[in-house]
Design an enzyme around this catalytic site. Structure first.
Site, PDB file in Angstrom:
ATOM      1  N   ASP A   1      55.335  35.580  85.483  1.00 51.86           N
ATOM      2  CA  ASP A   1      54.554  36.241  86.533  1.00 51.86           C
ATOM      3  C   ASP A   1      53.264  36.849  86.002  1.00 51.86           C
ATOM      4  OD1 ASP A   1      56.751  35.696  88.277  1.00 51.86           O
ATOM      5  OD2 ASP A   1      57.771  37.425  87.415  1.00 51.86           O
TER       6      ASP A   1
ATOM      7  N   GLN B   1      57.589  29.898  83.725  1.00 50.50           N
ATOM      8  CA  GLN B   1      58.249  31.039  83.074  1.00 50.50           C
ATOM      9  C   GLN B   1      57.351  31.509  81.917  1.00 50.50           C
ATOM     10  OE1 GLN B   1      60.554  28.153  83.802  1.00 50.50           O
ATOM     11  NE2 GLN B   1      60.459  29.188  85.750  1.00 50.50           N
TER      12      GLN B   1
ATOM     13  N   GLY C   1      57.507  30.520  90.392  1.00 53.63           N
ATOM     14  CA  GLY C   1      56.815  30.851  91.633  1.00 53.63           C
ATOM     15  C   GLY C   1      55.364  31.099  91.292  1.00 53.63           C
ATOM     16  N   HIS C   2      54.533  30.097  91.478  1.00 56.65           N
ATOM     17  CA  HIS C   2      53.113  30.239  91.146  1.00 56.65           C
ATOM     18  C   HIS C   2      52.315  30.430  92.433  1.00 56.65           C
ATOM     19  CE1 HIS C   2      53.913  27.868  87.184  1.00 56.65           C
ATOM     20  NE2 HIS C   2      54.252  29.141  87.095  1.00 56.65           N
TER      21      HIS C   2
HETATM   22  P1  IMP Z   1      66.913  31.375  85.837  1.00 56.94           P
HETATM   23  O1  IMP Z   1      65.736  30.674  85.257  1.00 56.94           O
HETATM   24  O2  IMP Z   1      66.932  31.377  87.348  1.00 56.94           O
HETATM   25  O3  IMP Z   1      68.211  30.911  85.250  1.00 56.94           O
HETATM   26  O4  IMP Z   1      66.807  32.932  85.438  1.00 56.94           O
HETATM   27  C1  IMP Z   1      66.886  33.376  84.090  1.00 56.94           C
HETATM   28  C2  IMP Z   1      65.927  34.529  83.852  1.00 56.94           C
HETATM   29  O5  IMP Z   1      64.593  34.052  83.916  1.00 56.94           O
HETATM   30  C3  IMP Z   1      66.029  35.661  84.862  1.00 56.94           C
HETATM   31  O6  IMP Z   1      65.727  36.878  84.226  1.00 56.94           O
HETATM   32  C4  IMP Z   1      64.922  35.340  85.851  1.00 56.94           C
HETATM   33  O7  IMP Z   1      64.470  36.480  86.551  1.00 56.94           O
HETATM   34  C5  IMP Z   1      63.865  34.808  84.903  1.00 56.94           C
HETATM   35  N1  IMP Z   1      62.904  33.891  85.526  1.00 56.94           N
HETATM   36  C6  IMP Z   1      63.100  32.594  85.827  1.00 56.94           C
HETATM   37  N2  IMP Z   1      61.978  32.071  86.363  1.00 56.94           N
HETATM   38  C7  IMP Z   1      61.074  33.042  86.373  1.00 56.94           C
HETATM   39  C8  IMP Z   1      59.698  33.094  86.787  1.00 56.94           C
HETATM   40  O8  IMP Z   1      59.087  32.113  87.229  1.00 56.94           O
HETATM   41  N3  IMP Z   1      59.077  34.298  86.645  1.00 56.94           N
HETATM   42  C9  IMP Z   1      59.715  35.387  86.120  1.00 56.94           C
HETATM   43  N4  IMP Z   1      60.981  35.373  85.717  1.00 56.94           N
HETATM   44  C10 IMP Z   1      61.654  34.212  85.838  1.00 56.94           C
END
Ligand code: IMP
Length: 423
Positions: free
Chosen positions: A13, A223, A40-41
Site C-alpha cells: 500500500d 505487495q 489492491g492498486h
Molecule cells: P494474503 O496475501 O491474503 O495471504 O495475506 C497475507 C498478508 O499479506 C496479510 O498481512 C495481508 O494483509 C497482507 N497483504 C496481502 N496483500 C496485500 C496488499 O496488497 N497490500 C497490503 N497488504 C497485503
C-alpha cells in the site's frame, strides 16, 4: 532495451500504482509476476478512481501490452470483473491483456479454506486478505493446482478439482462446513474459462520475444518486500516472492539484471494484517496518518495500522532488492503534524539484517530522530526546493539512513503530483 522494476519496500500500500501508471507511458510491456487478487492498486483515470487487483496498473496507460505471468494466482471471477471495468473506461482488453496459461487459478474452495482457517481457534492467524492466496500457492507446490490452461480442458479440470477436493472436503466437514461438489465447481470454472479464453496464452514466450526484440518492459511488483515469503516478516507475510529477485522465477524467463529498480516507500509506514511493526503509533499521529492518508485497505476496507518510517528495515530491503532509487509517497499526508519521527535503528538489535524470528522482530525498540513538523500544501510544488525546510531535512535523512537516493516524491493522489528528480 529499457527494463524497469517497481517494488514496494514496506508492507504494501505504498502507492506503487501511481508510479507504475506514470512509468508505463514509456514502456511497451507491463508485467505482473506474483500475487493475485490480494493486491489492491488504486489508480485514477480522468479523475475516476479504479482499484485493480490482478491487472497491472499500467493497463491505464494507452498503448501498453499487459502480461500476467505464471507466478501469479488468478481468481477468474475478480479478473473478469476487472476486465469489464477497464473496458468500460474505454481501454482495449482482448489482444492487449494476456494471462499465462500456466498461472494458478484460485477457486471458491481456496477462499473458503483461507477464511475458515483465519477464523479458527488455536491456529496462528496471519490476518490475510481472505482471498485464498496461500491456499492456491500451496496447491501449486503440492502439484494439484488448477492452472489457466485447465480451464479450457473439461476432463483435466474435473480430475484436478476432484483430486484437490478429496482432502479439502474432509477438512471443511471437520470444521462443520459444507462440502464442495467437484462437478458444480468444475462447471463454474469452465464457464469462467470460456470467458477468459481470448486472454489465455503462453505469456512467457511473449516476454522472451519482447526481450529479444529489445522492447521496453516494466515489471510491476505487488505487495511488498516486508511481505516477501522468504525475506519478509515470516509467518506474517504473503505467499509469493515480492522482492525483485522473484521476477525471473515468476515470469519463467531469465530476465537478467533489470535496468532500473525503483522501491516505493511511504513517508510513514502502514501495515494491514497481523505481525510485528516496531514503529507502530497508536496515538494522535497515527489517527492523523489514517484520516488524512485514507489508510483503509483497498481490497478489504480494513483500517491500516500506522507508524513511522523505519530506515533500518528499508535499508535492508533496498540492499536485498538492489534498489536504485526510492519513490517517496504521501509526504503531503505528514503536513499538519507538530513532530515527525524517523526510525534509524533499534536499541536492542545491532545486526546488519533483520531478525529472522518474528518473536525477536516483535520486540524491536526503534531509535528515533525527531523532525519539526511542517504545515504546507505540497501538492502544487514542482520541485523539492519549494518544500518547507523541515520537509527537505526529512527527505535528506531518509536518503542518508536508507542508503539510496529519493528519486521521485509523490505529493498528492493525482498522476501529475509526482516530482521526478532525475537519475
Ligand atoms: P494474503 O496475501 O491474503 O495471504 O495475506 C497475507 C498478508 O499479506 C496479510 O498481512 C495481508 O494483509 C497482507 N497483504 C496481502 N496483500 C496485500 C496488499 O496488497 N497490500 C497490503 N497488504 C497485503
Amino acid at each position: 532495451m529499457t527494463t524497469t522494476a517497481v517494488c514496494g519496500l514496506q508492507w504494501g500500500d505504498e502507492g506503487k500504482g501511481k508510479l507504475v501508471t506514470r512509468l508505463a507511458e514509456n514502456h511497451k510491456f507491463v508485467v505482473r509476476y506474483q500475487g493475485g487478487g490480494n493486491a489492491g492498486h488504486t489508480v485514477y483515470v480522468d479523475g475516476k478512481k479504479i482499484v485493480l487487483h490482478h491487472l497491472p496498473s499500467g493497463v491505464v496507460a494507452k498503448g501498453t501490452t499487459c502480461l500476467l505471468m505464471p507466478g501469479m494466482v488468478i481468481n477468474p471471477v475478480t479478473v473478469l470483473e476487472e476486465l469489464e471495468e477497464v473496458k468500460a473506461l474505454g481501454f482495449d482488453t482482448v489482444g492487449r491483456i494476456w494471462i499465462s496459461n500456466r498461472a494458478q487459478i484460485t477457486a471458491v474452495y481456496h477462499r473458503s479454506l483461507d477464511q475458515k482457517r483465519e477464523s479458527g481457534e488455536g491456529v496462528i492467524k496471519i490476518g490475510t486478505t481472505g482471498r485464498g492466496i496461500g491456499n492456491t500457492y500451496a496447491d501449486k507446490a503440492m502439484r494439484f493446482g488448477v492452472r489457466a490452461c485447465d480451464l479450457l480442458d473439461p476432463d483435466s479440470l474435473f480430475e484436478l478439482v476432484q483430486s484437490s477436493l478429496v482432502q479439502k472436503n474432509l477438512q471443511l466437514t471437520a470444521w462443520g462446513e459444507e462440502e464442495f461438489d467437484p462437478q458444480v465447481v468444475t462447471e463454474e470454472l469452465l464457464n469462467q474459462g470460456r470467458q477468459l479464453e481470448p486472454y489465455i496464452t503462453d505469456t512467457s514466450m511473449q516476454l522472451v520475444n519482447a526481450i529479444e526484440k529489445g522492447d521496453s518492459i516494466l515489471f510491476e511488483g505487488a505487495q511488498a518486500a516486508m511481505l516477501d515469503l522468504d525475506m519478509g516478516t515470516y509467518p506474517y507475510v504473503t505467499s509469493s516472492t515480492c522482492l525483485p529477485g522473484g521476477i525471473s522465477a515468476g515470469c519463467g524467463v531469465n530476465v537478467g539484471r533489470v535496468g532500473k529498480v525503483i522501491g516505493v516507500a511511504k513517508a510513514y509506514c502502514t501495515r494491514v494484517g497481523l505481525g510485528g511493526f516496531p514503529t507502530e503509533e497508536l496515538g494522535d499521529a497515527a489517527t492523523h496518518m489514517r484520516d488524512v492518508g485514507g489508510e483503509y485497505g483497498s481490497t478489504t476496507g480494513r483500517p491500516r495500522r500506522c507508524g513511522w518510517f523505519d530506515t533500518h528495515a528499508v535499508r535492508v530491503m533496498v540492499r536485498l532488492g538492489q534498489i536504485d532509487g526510492i519513490c517517496l509517497t504521501k509526504l503531503d499526508v505528514l503536513s499538519g503534524l507538530d513532530e515527525i519521527k524517523l526510525s534509524v535503528g533499534y536499541e536492542n538489535w545491532s545486526q546488519e539484517g533483520l531478525p529472522a524470528s518474528h518473536r525477536e522482530f516483535d520486540v524491536l525498540k526503534p531509535k528515533y530522530l525527531s523532525f519539526k513538523g511542517f504545515d504546507a500544501d505540497l501538492s502544487s510544488c514542482k520541485t523539492v526546493d519549494e518544500f518547507p525546510q523541515a520537509a527537505r531535512d526529512f527527505i535528506k535523512a531518509v536518503e542518508e539512513h536508507s542508503g539510496v537516493p529519493v528519486r521521485y516524491i509523490s505529493t498528492g493522489p493525482k498522476t501529475d503530483q509526482l516530482i521526478d528528480r532525475g537519475a
